[in-house]
Scaffold this motif. Structure first.
Motif, PDB file in Angstrom:
ATOM      1  N   LYS A 114       0.648  20.104  93.537  1.00 30.57           N
ATOM      2  CA  LYS A 114      -0.198  19.321  94.430  1.00 30.57           C
ATOM      3  C   LYS A 114       0.631  18.406  95.337  1.00 30.57           C
ATOM      4  O   LYS A 114       0.256  18.153  96.478  1.00 30.57           O
ATOM      5  N   GLY A 115       1.746  17.939  94.809  1.00 24.18           N
ATOM      6  CA  GLY A 115       2.604  17.045  95.593  1.00 24.18           C
ATOM      7  C   GLY A 115       3.093  17.665  96.891  1.00 24.18           C
ATOM      8  O   GLY A 115       3.311  16.964  97.877  1.00 24.18           O
ATOM      9  N   GLN A 116       3.263  18.998  96.894  1.00 27.73           N
ATOM     10  CA  GLN A 116       3.698  19.675  98.111  1.00 27.73           C
ATOM     11  C   GLN A 116       2.622  19.596  99.191  1.00 27.73           C
ATOM     12  O   GLN A 116       2.910  19.415 100.365  1.00 27.73           O
ATOM     13  N   GLU A 118       0.319  17.206  99.303  1.00 26.91           N
ATOM     14  CA  GLU A 118       0.165  15.811  99.699  1.00 26.91           C
ATOM     15  C   GLU A 118       1.291  15.366 100.621  1.00 26.91           C
ATOM     16  O   GLU A 118       1.064  14.666 101.609  1.00 26.91           O
ATOM     17  N   ALA A 119       2.512  15.797 100.300  1.00 23.13           N
ATOM     18  CA  ALA A 119       3.646  15.383 101.133  1.00 23.13           C
ATOM     19  C   ALA A 119       3.510  15.959 102.541  1.00 23.13           C
ATOM     20  O   ALA A 119       3.709  15.259 103.531  1.00 23.13           O
TER      21      ALA A 119
ATOM     22  N   LEU B  52      -5.443  10.398 102.054  1.00 28.54           N
ATOM     23  CA  LEU B  52      -5.262  11.373 100.968  1.00 28.54           C
ATOM     24  C   LEU B  52      -6.454  11.347 100.020  1.00 28.54           C
ATOM     25  O   LEU B  52      -6.745  12.318  99.341  1.00 28.54           O
ATOM     26  N   PHE B  85       6.472   9.188  97.821  1.00 28.67           N
ATOM     27  CA  PHE B  85       5.801   9.415  96.546  1.00 28.67           C
ATOM     28  C   PHE B  85       6.719   9.159  95.358  1.00 28.67           C
ATOM     29  O   PHE B  85       7.945   9.249  95.467  1.00 28.67           O
ATOM     30  N   ASN B  89       8.548  14.778  96.078  1.00 21.32           N
ATOM     31  CA  ASN B  89       7.845  15.855  96.791  1.00 21.32           C
ATOM     32  C   ASN B  89       8.619  16.407  97.979  1.00 21.32           C
ATOM     33  O   ASN B  89       8.039  16.708  99.024  1.00 21.32           O
TER      34      ASN B  89
END
Lengths: 216, 242
Positions: A114-116, A118-119, B52, B85, B89
């Motif tokens: 998921k971080g990919q 979001e980033a 987000l 983050f 990431n």
């Protein structure tokens, strides 16, 4: 009848193997293209398209390939459309392959953390840009080993088309076994031919997995 | 005029209300630390600011522009507000340099040579000028986080959101990242950070915001908040963290 010797059996089988290989390639490429189109519908933002693909995969994964072949061959015939065994086999196998590939590939896309998302979102990328630059390149890498692995299933799946009268290596084997009364020799050879086709595939799937697990 | 305006912000996950009416106005150049126990809503607040998380009520505006939840508005907003983050990431299939270049080229349509020049400049700025061609997994956690900072800075944002940027780092790597953040603060970058580094927050921030159960419980200048906490919750929180 016993004039048919070992070498006759073997050459006949090898000739029929050409059809098995051709059908496998058509199914895999056709199924791959259809699977890719379905994948974009499945992971896209339109809910109803996602649903359509979901139903599609469940129908094709939840019924035997043999039934799908029967339906493609006899069903279309009943509707007055005359289809050759080769065409029916190709259509059924393409649809079946696509149903499995779309799920394999969807799994690879959802495996991206998921971080990919979001980033890349935080950097201002749109959904399409995220897919193109971040998600799909990583998912592609993940998908190679299971995709190559699945091609083994496709090759073996073509054996079922013998039932609708398409003469690939299994059907050729049945004909030869009936003619020579040597079923063990004939089917033994058929099995060896399948193994010779499939083993390199599963071997390369394993190799690719190791190679792609190593960095870059 | 404040740079970031947050008014009566409400956010729920299903039945659970995590932000229960937040009012916060942040001026240009301010360095804000959001502190509080886990579950107090500080990360959620941060993630609402750049869209987000979708908000359920209230309003957020950045640089006079209202936060609206469609792709083009979010794209504009996110070019103004960068985010860093906890888990870095970075894009693992791209080198450090490409990580910093990509969004410039894709989002801002910067030419490749300009994007590369900017990437080199930003990597230099975080002390990683020599790591341009390294992949993320060839870098330490601290280095990866500094690349992530460079990546955000390359978009030339007017504010940066930092979500526990040192929490995933080995203790000996925390310092190098905080040093970069400290430098940004001294250069006048508007920073909003969720942090557990109390000493750092006290040292660098212009304002401390203590959150408790989805509300801003107390806020003020760091010295004041630390030496003279007004509420028992903040007193016990500060006591805990010492």
């Amino acid at each position: 009848m016993s004039q048919i010797g070992f070498w006759d059996i073997l050459t006949n089988l090898i000739f029929a193997t050409g059809w098995t290989v051709l059908l496998s390639i058509i199914s895999f490429i056709g199924g791959g293209i259809l699977g890719l189109i379905l994948l974009f519908a499945r992971i896209g933002k339109r809910k109803w398209l996602q649903h359509v693909v979901k139903v599609y995969t469940e129908v094709f994964q939840g019924t035997p390939l043999l039934m799908q072949l029967f339906l493609a061959f006899f069903g279309l015939g009943l509707m007055g459309i005359n289809v050759s065994p080769f065409l029916a086999a190709s259509v059924a196998l393409i649809l079946w392959t696509a149903a499995f590939l779309v799920e394999i590939w969807r799994g690879c896309v959802t495996a991206i953390p998921k971080g990919q998302w979001e980033a890349s979102a935080s950097l201002g990328m749109t959904y399409v840009e995220q897919m193109r630059h971040i998600i799909l390149p990583q998912a592609l890498k993940l998908s190679v080993p299971p995709t190559v692995g699945f091609s083994v299933q496709v090759v073996k799946g073509t054996a079922l088309t013998s039932i609708i009268g398409f003469v690939e290596v299994t059907k050729a084997g049945t004909v030869l076994a009936n003619a020579t009364f040597q079923p063990f020799t004939v089917y033994g050879l058929v099995a060896l031919i399948y193994f010779a086709l499939c083993y390199p595939l599963s071997l390369s799937a394993r190799k690719l997995e190791r190679k792609l697990n190593a960095a870059h | 005029m404040p740079l970031i305006d947050i008014d009566a912000l409400h956010k729920s996950y299903g039945e659970t209300e995590v932000l229960k009416g937040i009012d916060l106005h942040i001026k240009k150049g301010e360095v804000i630390a959001l502190i509080g126990k886990s579950g107090s809503g500080k990360s959620t607040l941060l993630r609402c600011i750049n869209g987000l998380e979708q908000i359920n009520g209230g309003a957020i505006s950045v640089d006079g522009q209202q936060l609206i939840n469609d792709e083009m508005h979010l794209r504009n907003l996110r070019q103004k507000v960068g985010m860093i983050f906890q888990q870095f990431n970075l894009f693992p299939h791209k080198t450090a340099g490409e990580n910093v270049m990509l969004a410039q080229q894709v989002v801002k349509k910067t030419s490749k040579s300009d994007a590369e020049a900017m990437a080199r400049k930003m990597l230099d700025r975080v002390g990683l000028g020599d790591k341009f061609d390294n992949y993320p997994d060839q870098l330490s956690g601290g280095q990866q986080q500094r690349v992530a900072i460079a990546r955000a800075l390359a978009m030339e944002p007017i504010a940066l959101l930092c979500d526990e940027v040192t929490s995933a780092l080995d203790p000996e790597l925390v310092g190098e990242v905080l040093e970069v953040v400290r430098e940004l603060a001294s250069e006048g970058m508007t920073l909003i950070m969720v942090t557990h580094e109390m000493a750092f927050a006290r040292d660098v921030c212009s304002r401390l915001v203590f959150m408790h159960q989805g509300r801003i419980h107390e806020m003020g200048a760091p010295e004041e908040v630390f030496t003279n906490p007004q509420t028992p919750e903040l007193r016990s929180f500060i006591g805990m963290s010492h």
